[in-house]
Motif scaffolding. Structure first.
Motif, mmCIF file in Angstrom:
data_model
loop_
_atom_site.group_PDB
_atom_site.id
_atom_site.type_symbol
_atom_site.label_atom_id
_atom_site.label_comp_id
_atom_site.label_asym_id
_atom_site.label_seq_id
_atom_site.Cartn_x
_atom_site.Cartn_y
_atom_site.Cartn_z
ATOM 1 N N THR A 167 8.980 64.203 134.633
ATOM 2 C CA THR A 167 8.397 63.967 133.305
ATOM 3 C C THR A 167 7.384 65.052 132.944
ATOM 4 O OG1 THR A 167 8.697 61.582 133.576
ATOM 5 C CG2 THR A 167 7.178 62.296 131.856
ATOM 6 N N PHE B 76 11.974 63.903 126.570
ATOM 7 C CA PHE B 76 11.691 65.337 126.671
ATOM 8 C C PHE B 76 12.906 66.137 127.164
ATOM 9 C CE2 PHE B 76 7.301 63.530 127.547
ATOM 10 C CZ PHE B 76 6.884 63.693 126.234
ATOM 11 N N MET C 159 10.096 58.411 129.255
ATOM 12 C CA MET C 159 9.475 59.603 128.670
ATOM 13 C C MET C 159 10.239 60.870 129.044
ATOM 14 S SD MET C 159 5.343 58.965 128.805
ATOM 15 C CE MET C 159 5.233 58.462 130.519
ATOM 16 N N SER C 160 10.671 60.966 130.298
ATOM 17 C CA SER C 160 11.414 62.166 130.715
ATOM 18 C C SER C 160 12.755 62.248 129.993
ATOM 19 C CB SER C 160 11.621 62.170 132.234
ATOM 20 O OG SER C 160 12.541 61.192 132.636
ATOM 21 N N THR D 84 9.366 68.390 132.197
ATOM 22 C CA THR D 84 10.068 68.415 130.904
ATOM 23 C C THR D 84 9.069 68.463 129.748
ATOM 24 O OG1 THR D 84 10.243 65.986 131.042
ATOM 25 C CG2 THR D 84 12.173 67.265 131.701
ATOM 26 N N TYR D 85 7.975 67.729 129.885
ATOM 27 C CA TYR D 85 6.941 67.732 128.838
ATOM 28 C C TYR D 85 6.340 69.128 128.681
ATOM 29 C CZ TYR D 85 2.423 66.926 126.574
ATOM 30 O OH TYR D 85 1.340 67.012 125.736
ATOM 31 N N TRP D 86 6.003 69.752 129.789
ATOM 32 C CA TRP D 86 5.372 71.069 129.747
ATOM 33 C C TRP D 86 6.277 72.102 129.070
ATOM 34 C CZ3 TRP D 86 6.083 76.019 131.801
ATOM 35 C CH2 TRP D 86 4.966 76.860 131.732
ATOM 36 N N LEU E 138 15.386 66.532 123.717
ATOM 37 C CA LEU E 138 14.827 67.790 123.234
ATOM 38 C C LEU E 138 15.411 69.016 123.940
ATOM 39 C CD1 LEU E 138 11.104 66.677 122.799
ATOM 40 C CD2 LEU E 138 12.645 67.375 120.976
ATOM 41 N N TRP F 106 7.576 70.194 121.088
ATOM 42 C CA TRP F 106 6.694 69.025 121.062
ATOM 43 C C TRP F 106 5.245 69.505 120.941
ATOM 44 C CZ3 TRP F 106 8.235 63.972 121.014
ATOM 45 C CH2 TRP F 106 7.234 62.989 121.155
ATOM 46 N N PHE G 73 10.398 58.009 120.219
ATOM 47 C CA PHE G 73 9.535 58.078 121.404
ATOM 48 C C PHE G 73 8.508 56.950 121.414
ATOM 49 C CE2 PHE G 73 5.537 59.540 123.333
ATOM 50 C CZ PHE G 73 5.972 59.806 124.616
ATOM 51 N N CYS H 239 8.724 71.482 126.950
ATOM 52 C CA CYS H 239 8.874 71.140 125.526
ATOM 53 C C CYS H 239 7.692 71.688 124.720
ATOM 54 C CB CYS H 239 8.980 69.629 125.341
ATOM 55 S SG CYS H 239 10.587 68.946 125.783
ATOM 56 N N LYS I 61 10.463 61.853 117.533
ATOM 57 C CA LYS I 61 9.092 61.398 117.751
ATOM 58 C C LYS I 61 8.924 59.923 117.393
ATOM 59 C CE LYS I 61 6.569 65.731 117.611
ATOM 60 N NZ LYS I 61 5.415 66.469 117.100
#
Length: 423
Positions: free
Chosen positions: A403, A348, A344-345, A406-408, A352, A416, A295, A410, A292
Motif C-alpha cells: 500500500t 492505488f 487502499m492498495s 503504490t501510494y508513493w 490508478l 494522486w 476511494f 501514485c 477518488k
C-alpha cells in the motif's frame, strides 16, 4: 435529491447491473464453501481437510502461471475493442492459445516436482486432481465477460454449477477416505461451467476463433508479463502462508489458518465486487475524480467490516467449525487489519497505476513486496519460530508495504494529490 439519485442511477445503469450480478456470484462463491465447510471438517477431519487445502495452495502457484496476468490485461483489451468483432476474435483466440500452452507447461512442471518428491506417496493423485484450479482458469473466460461488461452470463453459470456440484459433496463424501472426491467434484463443475461459457463466447456472441499471428501473441504476452510477475510475487505472500504452515506446523494448523482466511475473504467480497465492476470503466475513461469518490466509500466500508469482525470472530468460528477450531480466532483478529489496507492498495494499484500505463511500476512494487515477505519469513525461520500468529503478522507488514509503495508512486507520478493539512 430524488432527481440527483435518479440521474446517478441512469448514468451508471450498466455499472450497477454488473455490480448486482457480481454480488450474486460472490455470495454464492462465499456462502456455499462455508455451508459445506462444517460438514467437510467433521467428515474428513482436520488432517485430511488440511491436506486438501495444502494441495490447492501448491497448485495455486501453477494457477498464476496459467493465468499469466491475462485476467487484468485481457479485460483491459476486450473493454477497449469490444465493438470490433475482428479485433475481439484476435484477442480471445490469442489469450486462449497462450493459456493452453501455459496449462500444458503447468502439468509438466507438476509431474517433474512430484517425480522428485516420492515421499508424497498416495497423495500424488490429490495434487493431479487439484489441477482443476488451472483448468478453471483456462476454459472459463471471466476476463471476456468483464471486458464486455456482461456479468449476467458468469452469474448464471456460477450459480448453476456451484449449487449442483456443492450439493453432490453431501452425497459422495461420507468418510475420511473420500477426500479425493473434493477435487473431483470441483473439476466436474469446472468442465460443465467452462463448456457453457465457451458456447456463449463462440456461438451466441459469434466471436470467431482465428489462428493469431506470432506478433499478436507476442503483444498480448508482453502486455500481461508485468502483471504476471506482480501476481507471482503477490502469490508468494498470499498463498505461501498455508504452504509454510503445512511444512513446519502440520495439516491441522493449515485447517485453522484456512478457516481464518475464508472468514477474512468474506470481508473482502464487497471490495472484489467493486474491483470487477468498475475496472473496465476506469480502464476506458481514466476518470481520477470518479476514482477518488470510490476511494472514500471503499475505505469506510472496509473499516466498518473489519471492526464488526473483531467483535464477532469467536462466534463465527464456533458456528462454522466448532470449538475445536477456536485457534483460528486470534488469526482472524490479526488479519482483519489487512482488509482496509488491501482495499487502499487496490485503489492505488488496480485503479490508478495499471489503467494509466504504469504496469511495470506496479510489477516492481509487488516483486519488492515478495522479497520483503521472503526476508521476514527467513528471519522467523532462523531466529524466531513459525507460529500461526507470526505468519499472520508478516501478512500485515507485507500488505502495508504494498500500500505504501503504490501510494508513493501514485503521488510521484501525479495520479494522486494528497490533501494538505491546514494549520
Amino acid at each position: 435529491m430524488k432527481e440527483r439519485i435518479a440521474s446517478l442511477v441512469a448514468n451508471n445503469r450498466v455499472l450497477l447491473k454488473n455490480f448486482s450480478y457480481l454480488s450474486i456470484i460472490r455470495v454464492i462463491n462465499l456462502l456455499l464453501p462455508l455451508v459445506v465447510y462444517p460438514y467437510l471438517i467433521k467428515v474428513l477431519g482436520g488432517e485430511k481437510y488440511g491436506l486438501v487445502v495444502f494441495a490447492e495452495a501448491i497448485i495455486g502457484y501453477l494457477v498464476i502461471l496459467v493465468g499469466f496476468g491475462f485476467n487484468i490485461a485481457a479485460t483491459k483489451e476486450v473493454s477497449i475493442h469490444r465493438d470490433d468483432k475482428k479485433k475481439l476474435g484476435e484477442i480471445v483466440s490469442s489469450i486462449f492459445l497462450l493459456k493452453g500452452v501455459l496449462f500444458v507447461a503447468s502439468v509438466l512442471i507438476l509431474a517433474i516436482v512430484l517425480f522428485f518428491l516420492p515421499e508424497g506417496g498416495n497423495y500424488k493423485l490429490l495434487f493431479y486432481l487439484s489441477l482443476w484450479l488451472c483448468l478453471n482458469d483456462i476454459i472459463f473466460p471471466i476476463w471476456y465477460f468483464q471486458g464486455i461488461e456482461e456479468m449476467k452470463y458468469i452469474t448464471y453459470i456460477t450459480v448453476l454449477t456451484k449449487v449442483v456440484f456443492f450439493g453432490l459433496i453431501f452425497l459422495f463424501i461420507k468418510e475420511e477416505s473420500d477426500y479425493l472426491y473434493v477435487p473431483i467434484l470441483n473439476g466436474i463443475g469446472v468442465i460443465v461451467g467452462g463448456v457453457i461459457a465457451l458456447y456463449i463466447v463462440f456461438k451466441k456472441h459469434k466471436v470467431a476463433f482465428v489462428i493469431p499471428t506470432f506478433q499478436a501473441l507476442k503483444f498480448y504476452f508482453k502486455e500481461a508479463l508485468p502483471i504476471f510477475v506482480s501476481q507471482l510475487s503477490m502469490k508468494l505472500y498470499v498463498s505461501s502462508n498455508k504452504v509454510i504452515i503445512g511444512a513446519f506446523l502440520g495439516m491441522v494448523d493449515v485447517a485453522y489458518y484456512d478457516l481464518a482466511e475464508k472468514i477474512i475473504n468474506m470481508l473482502k467480497v464487497p471490495q472484489n465486487m467493486i474491483n470487477q465492476s468498475i475496472f473496465p470503466r476506469i480502464s476506458r475513461d481514466k476518470n481520477i475524480g470518479f476514482i477518488k469518490k470510490a476511494f472514500k466509500l471503499i475505505l469506510v466500508v472496509n473499516v466498518l467490516l473489519s471492526l464488526c469482525m473483531v467483535v464477532l470472530s469467536e462466534h463465527v468460528v464456533v458456528f462454522l467449525g466448532g470449538k475445536e477450531m477456536l485457534p483460528s480466532k486470534k488469526v482472524i483478529d490479526i488479519l482483519t487489519v489487512t482488509v482496509p489496507i488491501i482495499a487502499m492498495s487496490n485503489v492505488f494499484g488496480l485503479y490508478l497505476l495499471i489503467p494509466f500505463g504504469f504496469n511495470k511500476v506496479f510489477s516492481r512494487i509487488i516483486v519488492a513486496s515478495g522479497l520483503f515477505y521472503a526476508v521476514q519469513m527467513f528471519i522467523i525461520w532462523k531466529f524466531v519460530s513459525f507460529t500461526l500468529l507470526n505468519v499472520a503478522y508478516v501478512t500485515i507488514t507485507t500488505e502495508t508495504f504494498v500500500t505504501a509503495g503504490t501510494y508513493w508512486f501514485c503521488v510521484k507520478n501525479g495520479l494522486w494529490k494528497p490533501k494538505k493539512l491546514s494549520v
